[in-house]
Scaffold this motif. Structure first.
Motif, PDB file in Angstrom:
ATOM      1  N   GLU A   1       0.823  -1.205   0.000  1.00  0.00           N
ATOM      2  CA  GLU A   1       0.000   0.000   0.000  1.00  0.00           C
ATOM      3  C   GLU A   1       0.854   1.251   0.000  1.00  0.00           C
ATOM      4  N   ASN A   2       0.292   2.292  -0.551  1.00  0.00           N
ATOM      5  CA  ASN A   2       0.946   3.597  -0.556  1.00  0.00           C
ATOM      6  C   ASN A   2       2.356   3.551  -1.109  1.00  0.00           C
ATOM      7  N   ASP A   3       2.549   2.801  -2.153  1.00  0.00           N
ATOM      8  CA  ASP A   3       3.867   2.820  -2.767  1.00  0.00           C
ATOM      9  C   ASP A   3       3.913   4.013  -3.717  1.00  0.00           C
ATOM     10  N   PRO A   4       4.993   4.785  -3.643  1.00  0.00           N
ATOM     11  CA  PRO A   4       5.053   6.011  -4.465  1.00  0.00           C
ATOM     12  C   PRO A   4       5.052   5.738  -5.969  1.00  0.00           C
ATOM     13  N   HIS A   5       5.326   4.495  -6.381  1.00  0.00           N
ATOM     14  CA  HIS A   5       5.337   4.193  -7.818  1.00  0.00           C
ATOM     15  C   HIS A   5       3.932   4.033  -8.383  1.00  0.00           C
ATOM     16  N   ILE A   6       2.963   3.840  -7.485  1.00  0.00           N
ATOM     17  CA  ILE A   6       1.642   3.429  -7.956  1.00  0.00           C
ATOM     18  C   ILE A   6       0.575   4.450  -7.589  1.00  0.00           C
ATOM     19  N   ASP A   7      -0.259   4.772  -8.561  1.00  0.00           N
ATOM     20  CA  ASP A   7      -1.411   5.630  -8.302  1.00  0.00           C
ATOM     21  C   ASP A   7      -2.625   4.924  -8.898  1.00  0.00           C
ATOM     22  N   THR A   8      -3.696   4.801  -8.123  1.00  0.00           N
ATOM     23  CA  THR A   8      -4.816   3.999  -8.618  1.00  0.00           C
ATOM     24  C   THR A   8      -6.146   4.731  -8.507  1.00  0.00           C
ATOM     25  N   LEU A   9      -7.058   4.315  -9.364  1.00  0.00           N
ATOM     26  CA  LEU A   9      -8.459   4.725  -9.256  1.00  0.00           C
ATOM     27  C   LEU A   9      -9.263   3.438  -9.401  1.00  0.00           C
ATOM     28  N   LEU A  10      -9.828   2.965  -8.298  1.00  0.00           N
ATOM     29  CA  LEU A  10     -10.539   1.689  -8.330  1.00  0.00           C
ATOM     30  C   LEU A  10     -11.989   1.946  -7.944  1.00  0.00           C
ATOM     31  N   LEU A  11     -12.894   1.760  -8.893  1.00  0.00           N
ATOM     32  CA  LEU A  11     -14.303   2.052  -8.648  1.00  0.00           C
ATOM     33  C   LEU A  11     -15.175   0.834  -8.914  1.00  0.00           C
ATOM     34  N   PRO A  12     -15.428   0.020  -7.901  1.00  0.00           N
ATOM     35  CA  PRO A  12     -16.315  -1.125  -8.102  1.00  0.00           C
ATOM     36  C   PRO A  12     -17.767  -0.656  -8.219  1.00  0.00           C
ATOM     37  N   LEU A  13     -18.578  -1.432  -8.942  1.00  0.00           N
ATOM     38  CA  LEU A  13     -20.005  -1.102  -9.063  1.00  0.00           C
ATOM     39  C   LEU A  13     -20.735  -1.369  -7.759  1.00  0.00           C
ATOM     40  N   SER A  14     -20.339  -2.442  -7.051  1.00  0.00           N
ATOM     41  CA  SER A  14     -20.989  -2.769  -5.787  1.00  0.00           C
ATOM     42  C   SER A  14     -19.917  -2.987  -4.736  1.00  0.00           C
ATOM     43  N   THR A  15     -20.338  -3.514  -3.572  1.00  0.00           N
ATOM     44  CA  THR A  15     -19.380  -3.724  -2.483  1.00  0.00           C
ATOM     45  C   THR A  15     -18.205  -4.571  -2.949  1.00  0.00           C
ATOM     46  N   TYR A  16     -18.531  -5.584  -3.761  1.00  0.00           N
ATOM     47  CA  TYR A  16     -17.482  -6.514  -4.173  1.00  0.00           C
ATOM     48  C   TYR A  16     -16.985  -6.144  -5.548  1.00  0.00           C
ATOM     49  N   ASN A  17     -15.661  -6.201  -5.680  1.00  0.00           N
ATOM     50  CA  ASN A  17     -15.063  -5.770  -6.929  1.00  0.00           C
ATOM     51  C   ASN A  17     -14.648  -6.968  -7.763  1.00  0.00           C
ATOM     52  N   GLY A  18     -15.143  -7.014  -8.998  1.00  0.00           N
ATOM     53  CA  GLY A  18     -14.718  -8.068  -9.916  1.00  0.00           C
ATOM     54  C   GLY A  18     -13.440  -7.670 -10.637  1.00  0.00           C
ATOM     55  N   ASP A  19     -13.039  -6.399 -10.475  1.00  0.00           N
ATOM     56  CA  ASP A  19     -11.719  -5.985 -10.920  1.00  0.00           C
ATOM     57  C   ASP A  19     -10.777  -6.276  -9.773  1.00  0.00           C
ATOM     58  N   LEU A  20      -9.563  -6.583 -10.133  1.00  0.00           N
ATOM     59  CA  LEU A  20      -8.608  -6.960  -9.110  1.00  0.00           C
ATOM     60  C   LEU A  20      -7.318  -6.220  -9.374  1.00  0.00           C
ATOM     61  N   PHE A  21      -6.862  -5.464  -8.381  1.00  0.00           N
ATOM     62  CA  PHE A  21      -5.540  -4.858  -8.534  1.00  0.00           C
ATOM     63  C   PHE A  21      -4.672  -5.287  -7.363  1.00  0.00           C
ATOM     64  N   LEU A  22      -3.531  -5.852  -7.689  1.00  0.00           N
ATOM     65  CA  LEU A  22      -2.621  -6.319  -6.654  1.00  0.00           C
ATOM     66  C   LEU A  22      -1.232  -5.760  -6.910  1.00  0.00           C
ATOM     67  N   ALA A  23      -0.549  -5.454  -5.835  1.00  0.00           N
ATOM     68  CA  ALA A  23       0.846  -5.020  -5.955  1.00  0.00           C
ATOM     69  C   ALA A  23       1.631  -5.673  -4.839  1.00  0.00           C
ATOM     70  N   ALA A  24       2.833  -6.109  -5.146  1.00  0.00           N
ATOM     71  CA  ALA A  24       3.649  -6.744  -4.111  1.00  0.00           C
ATOM     72  C   ALA A  24       5.120  -6.532  -4.407  1.00  0.00           C
ATOM     73  N   LYS A  25       5.886  -6.476  -3.323  1.00  0.00           N
ATOM     74  CA  LYS A  25       7.336  -6.417  -3.456  1.00  0.00           C
ATOM     75  C   LYS A  25       7.846  -7.796  -3.800  1.00  0.00           C
ATOM     76  N   GLY A  26       8.689  -7.877  -4.797  1.00  0.00           N
ATOM     77  CA  GLY A  26       9.274  -9.164  -5.136  1.00  0.00           C
ATOM     78  C   GLY A  26      10.490  -9.430  -4.276  1.00  0.00           C
ATOM     79  N   GLY A  27      10.778 -10.704  -4.088  1.00  0.00           N
ATOM     80  CA  GLY A  27      11.911 -11.094  -3.253  1.00  0.00           C
ATOM     81  C   GLY A  27      13.244 -10.548  -3.749  1.00  0.00           C
TER      82      GLY A  27
END
Lengths: 101, 538
Positions: B149-175
């Protein structure tokens, strides 16, 4: 098997991954991996992301690969090295022969 | 008698009517748990009305049904009657008429009862569903708790239609210090579409942590979704790995609209067009995991988005489209806050039909330092002696075993790879030259190199005698591990204690590695013993 290969960029790149220990235990598999590689492959990448240990036999294998693939005619990239692996490559000045990323 | 007949008729419909005899009865009769049908004789009407006036809402959620019984043509205004009065009977009336009226009341009563029961069940259902939603929301929250979360490289706009989002955005640090992203779009929206995000995210996080290649992440998520999802459900996805130094994107795209690489000049565009089918459709055997590796200039941006974005306004026959979206973003100078404001503004004009996601990745050095396993070194000195005979050398991997046990000690883990290299060189030298009497000369040619190692395993298989002793002394005070490797071979002659030339030649690159990785290298016992100190400085 501690070695796995894949093609990328529509078959123009060839990637070799070595898992765990990169030493003489994979000498045969490593050579076989790049033997008879198609002419259209211009870039060969050795991906060290899952390589934990490396020793001088791995350095020998990389040099042999470079020779076999026609030194200079194809670019060989050594990518995703951990700092310790990178240190070993630097000690042997491999940055002069390979593109280290 | 007529009254008695009435009661029987109602009883025949399963209703036990109560006849109001006096005002005192009313309070109990109107109690929600008491009678459901009240027969109110004409004489009691004033009492009833008075009673209702004094207690305007005695009838709660469960009102009785009141039937007023008249014996003569009394002037009765409908407005006077409380709402719970459902019928007025003028008695006597012909049997057949009375029968129908009774039946009417009974049916009304039964409908109301059925409705009450349904309402109760619906209430329970709703409560259960709320509980379940709470649990599910919790699971989703937990499933994504590993997200970066809050990684300076990433800026997002995620707007699900309902409570549950069928769009999926994931970010993770690699080893290995790289940054992994996944932008996915499951068929449909809402909870059914969101369910698949759980296994996909867990696989993504686990594999990113172990720095697995993008191709393998794609393959594994595909395999899981293929097993899990119904035939007509799948997941369009773009999986990206930004290299640690920020100048390379390794990506796999299946069914996603083309993401854009925007050169720092803001003009040059490169498209990451989908090359594969979405995840979850093909079986593992048919799956194509081929990635593309794209070089990017530092400070380039990668703009990723899901269908929902370009399909904005589809119902008004005025969809934004890829070109429309790209043009708008360009006019906004590719600045995410402006793009966000633009989309939000669009949403007030055009209707969204799908979950909508826009992600901007800034391509620069990730700055993810390698995880530091801690600098606190164990203060307790120790020594370790290992004696390796022909059998151990044949069947075990002594160096790995030694390194594994030594590096379980506090603060030593981070030295593992370098210590491995140094010890492995010394051990292999002792084994190959000391015990197996091999010459390094053939190693110089390509064929000789592989033959050398074939010869090595042949000789090792036949080895009868000899021993290699490895000693490690951990000296926390001096911040080093003193290493001694001695073999029982015949050694070699050398002229200078620090530069045994013949050995240098045979040993070659390996000795050079030891020299660079360690300090105080020295030979003794006629070249049968090598000693060095492995520094544990930071």
């Amino acid at each position: 098997m501690n070695l796995f290969t894949e093609y990328a960029n529509d078959g123009k790149h060839f990637i070799i991954h070595v898992k765990g220990t990169f030493d003489f235990s994979v000498v045969h598999d490593f050579r076989q991996a790049y033997e008879g590689l198609s002419e259209k492959i211009g870039t060969v990448i050795v991906d060290f992301r899952e390589t934990e240990y490396i020793d001088s036999s791995a350095l020998g294998m990389l040099l042999n690969m470079r020779k076999s693939l026609g030194a200079g005619s194809r670019t060989i990239h050594l990518v995703n090295c951990r700092p310790e692996v990178r240190k070993v490559l630097d000690i042997s000045r491999f940055d002069k022969l390979f593109v280290i990323e | 008698m007529l009254q008695q007949g009435l009661r029987d008729q109602l009883l025949a419909f399963g209703i036990d009517p109560h006849r109001v005899e006096n005002i005192e009865q009313l309070a109990t009769l109107l109690h929600p748990d008491s009678a459901q049908v009240i027969l109110l004789p004409e004489a009691s009407i004033p009492d009833y009305l008075q009673f209702r006036e004094s207690t305007p809402e005695p009838v709660n959620s469960n009102p009785p049904h009141v039937v007023v019984l008249l014996t003569e043509a009394t002037k009765l205004d409908q407005e006077m009657l409380p709402t719970e009065v459902i019928d007025v009977w003028c008695l006597p009336m012909p049997d057949v008429a009375l029968k129908l009226r009774v039946q009417g009341v009974a049916e009304h009563h039964q409908l109301i009862e059925a409705a009450k029961e349904q309402k109760k069940n619906l209430g329970l259902q709703l409560e259960r569903s709320r509980q379940e939603q709470k649990i599910v929301r919790n699971i989703f929250t937990n499933a994504f708790s590993r997200a970066l979360e809050n990684d300076p490289h990433i800026d997002t706009l995620l707007l699900p239609l309902s409570t549950y989002n069928g769009d999926l955005f994931l970010a993770a640090k690699g080893g290995t210090g790289s940054l992994y992203l996944l932008l996915g779009d499951f068929t449909g929206h809402g909870l059914p579409a969101a369910i698949g995000t759980i296994p996909a995210s867990q696989t993504f996080f686990a594999m990113a942590e172990r720095a697995r290649p993008v191709s393998q992440i794609a393959r594994e998520i595909n395999r899981q979704l293929n097993l899990l999802l119904p035939e007509d459900m799948f997941c369009c996805a773009l999986i990206v790995e930004l290299s640690a130094n920020g100048d390379r994107l390794n990506w796999w795209s299946g069914g996603m609209p083309p993401a854009l690489v925007i050169h720092p000049d803001g003009e040059t565009l490169d498209y990451l067009s989908p090359q594969h089918l979405p995840l979850g459709i093909l079986s593992d055997g048919e799956f194509e995991s081929g990635i593309t590796s794209t070089r990017v200039a530092i400070n380039s941006q990668l703009l990723m988005y899901t269908d929902g974005t370009i399909e904005l306004g589809t119902s008004e026959q005025n969809a934004l489209g890829v070109d429309g979206f790209t043009q708008c973003c360009k006019q906004l100078d590719w600045k995410m806050p402006a793009i966000r404001a633009f989309i939000e503004e669009e949403l007030t004009k055009r209707e969204a039909h799908d979950d909508l996601s826009v992600v901007m990745l800034h391509c620069s050095e990730t700055g993810f330092a390698h995880p530091d396993p801690g600098d606190e070194r164990s203060p307790l000195p120790f020594e370790m002696c290992v004696n390796i005979g022909p059998n151990e050398a044949r069947t075990l991997d002594p160096v790995s075993t030694i390194i594994r046990s030594v590096c379980t000690l506090e603060g030593l883990a981070k030295f593992r790879p370098s210590l491995y290299t140094a010890l492995s060189e010394a051990y292999n030298n002792a084994l190959e030259h000391g015990l197996l009497n091999m010459s390094s000369a053939p190693k110089q040619s390509t064929e000789g190199f592989e033959n050398y190692y074939m010869e090595r395993s042949k000789r090792l298989a036949r080895l009868q005698r000899g021993q290699i002793d490895i000693e490690l002394r951990y000296k926390p005070q001096e911040a080093l591990i003193a290493v001694k490797v001695r073999d029982s071979g015949k050694g070699f002659r050398f002229d200078d204690e620090t530069q045994p030339l013949s050995q240098e030649h045979a040993f070659g690159r390996g000795l050079h590695l030891i020299r660079e990785l360690t300090r105080d290298l020295r030979w003794s016992e006629n070249g049968r013993c090598i000693e060095f100190n492995f520094p544990l400085g930071t």
